[in-house]
Design a protein around this motif. Structure first.
Motif, mmCIF file in Angstrom:
data_model
loop_
_atom_site.group_PDB
_atom_site.id
_atom_site.type_symbol
_atom_site.label_atom_id
_atom_site.label_comp_id
_atom_site.label_asym_id
_atom_site.label_seq_id
_atom_site.Cartn_x
_atom_site.Cartn_y
_atom_site.Cartn_z
ATOM 1 N N PRO A 1 -3.912 -2.715 -2.302
ATOM 2 C CA PRO A 1 -5.153 -1.943 -2.169
ATOM 3 C C PRO A 1 -5.189 -0.744 -3.119
ATOM 4 C CG PRO A 1 -4.283 -2.479 -0.002
ATOM 5 C CD PRO A 1 -3.232 -2.881 -1.006
ATOM 6 N N GLU A 2 -4.044 -0.137 -3.366
ATOM 7 C CA GLU A 2 -3.987 1.022 -4.270
ATOM 8 C C GLU A 2 -4.346 0.627 -5.708
ATOM 9 O OE1 GLU A 2 -1.928 1.635 -0.613
ATOM 10 O OE2 GLU A 2 -1.437 0.141 -2.141
ATOM 11 N N HIS A 3 -3.876 -0.538 -6.140
ATOM 12 C CA HIS A 3 -4.231 -1.010 -7.487
ATOM 13 C C HIS A 3 -5.732 -1.268 -7.596
ATOM 14 C CE1 HIS A 3 0.150 -2.060 -7.782
ATOM 15 N NE2 HIS A 3 -0.067 -1.505 -8.972
ATOM 16 N N LEU A 4 -6.305 -1.869 -6.558
ATOM 17 C CA LEU A 4 -7.743 -2.128 -6.582
ATOM 18 C C LEU A 4 -8.529 -0.820 -6.561
ATOM 19 C CD1 LEU A 4 -10.115 -4.050 -6.603
ATOM 20 C CD2 LEU A 4 -9.939 -4.182 -4.105
ATOM 21 N N GLU A 5 -8.118 0.118 -5.756
ATOM 22 C CA GLU A 5 -8.796 1.414 -5.691
ATOM 23 C C GLU A 5 -8.772 2.109 -7.056
ATOM 24 O OE1 GLU A 5 -8.174 5.661 -3.464
ATOM 25 O OE2 GLU A 5 -7.734 3.847 -2.319
ATOM 26 N N ALA A 6 -7.628 2.061 -7.740
ATOM 27 C CA ALA A 6 -7.515 2.671 -9.070
ATOM 28 C C ALA A 6 -8.453 1.974 -10.063
ATOM 29 C CB ALA A 6 -6.078 2.610 -9.559
ATOM 30 N N TYR A 7 -8.547 0.652 -9.989
ATOM 31 C CA TYR A 7 -9.451 -0.090 -10.867
ATOM 32 C C TYR A 7 -10.902 0.317 -10.608
ATOM 33 C CZ TYR A 7 -12.434 -3.784 -12.590
ATOM 34 O OH TYR A 7 -13.453 -4.461 -13.205
ATOM 35 N N LEU A 8 -11.289 0.339 -9.347
ATOM 36 C CA LEU A 8 -12.677 0.669 -9.012
ATOM 37 C C LEU A 8 -13.039 2.086 -9.449
ATOM 38 C CD1 LEU A 8 -12.906 -0.993 -5.488
ATOM 39 C CD2 LEU A 8 -13.908 -1.826 -7.629
ATOM 40 N N LYS A 9 -12.098 2.981 -9.384
ATOM 41 C CA LYS A 9 -12.350 4.367 -9.765
ATOM 42 C C LYS A 9 -12.316 4.553 -11.285
ATOM 43 C CE LYS A 9 -10.537 9.028 -9.184
ATOM 44 N NZ LYS A 9 -9.459 9.841 -8.618
#
Length: 109
Positions: free
Chosen positions: A74-82
């Protein structure tokens, strides 16, 4: 198995679909190569299924695609989205004149 599948559903004018398909293959590979935690992707084309909401208003004048990005956490996805997603969306819209029609985040059980 990836912890998360980040699904992006797209549509593009049919007359641009061949050019878009070539671009999408290259682009999604670059996302996997450049974005930390994105480990693979799968590309799909699809007909317009009857009654499927995200396709219902666009009719047969569009070509439809789905991308499944495999994401480690989830942290990798959050970084991508941001940090990446707004730039990615703008580049696609500017070149091909369409918007992402829907996104889903699928988590492995």
């Amino acid at each position: 198995m990836s912890a998360i599948i980040y699904e992006v559903n797209l549509s593009v004018a049919k007359e641009k679909s061949e050019e878009y398909t070539e671009w999408l293959r290259t682009f999604t590979k670059s996302v996997v190569d450049d974005v930390d935690g994105f480990t693979a992707c799968d590309l799909f084309s699809q007909p317009k299924p009857p009654g499927l909401h995200w396709l219902s208003e666009e009719g047969v004048e569009k070509a439809y695609f789905t991308v499944h990005y495999h994401v480690q956490s989830p942290e990798h996805l959050e970084a991508y989205l941001k940090n990446h997603q707004p730039r990615v969306a703008h580049a696609q819209e500017e070149r091909f004149g369409f918007l992402v029609t829907s996104r889903r985040i699928l988590r492995a059980l």
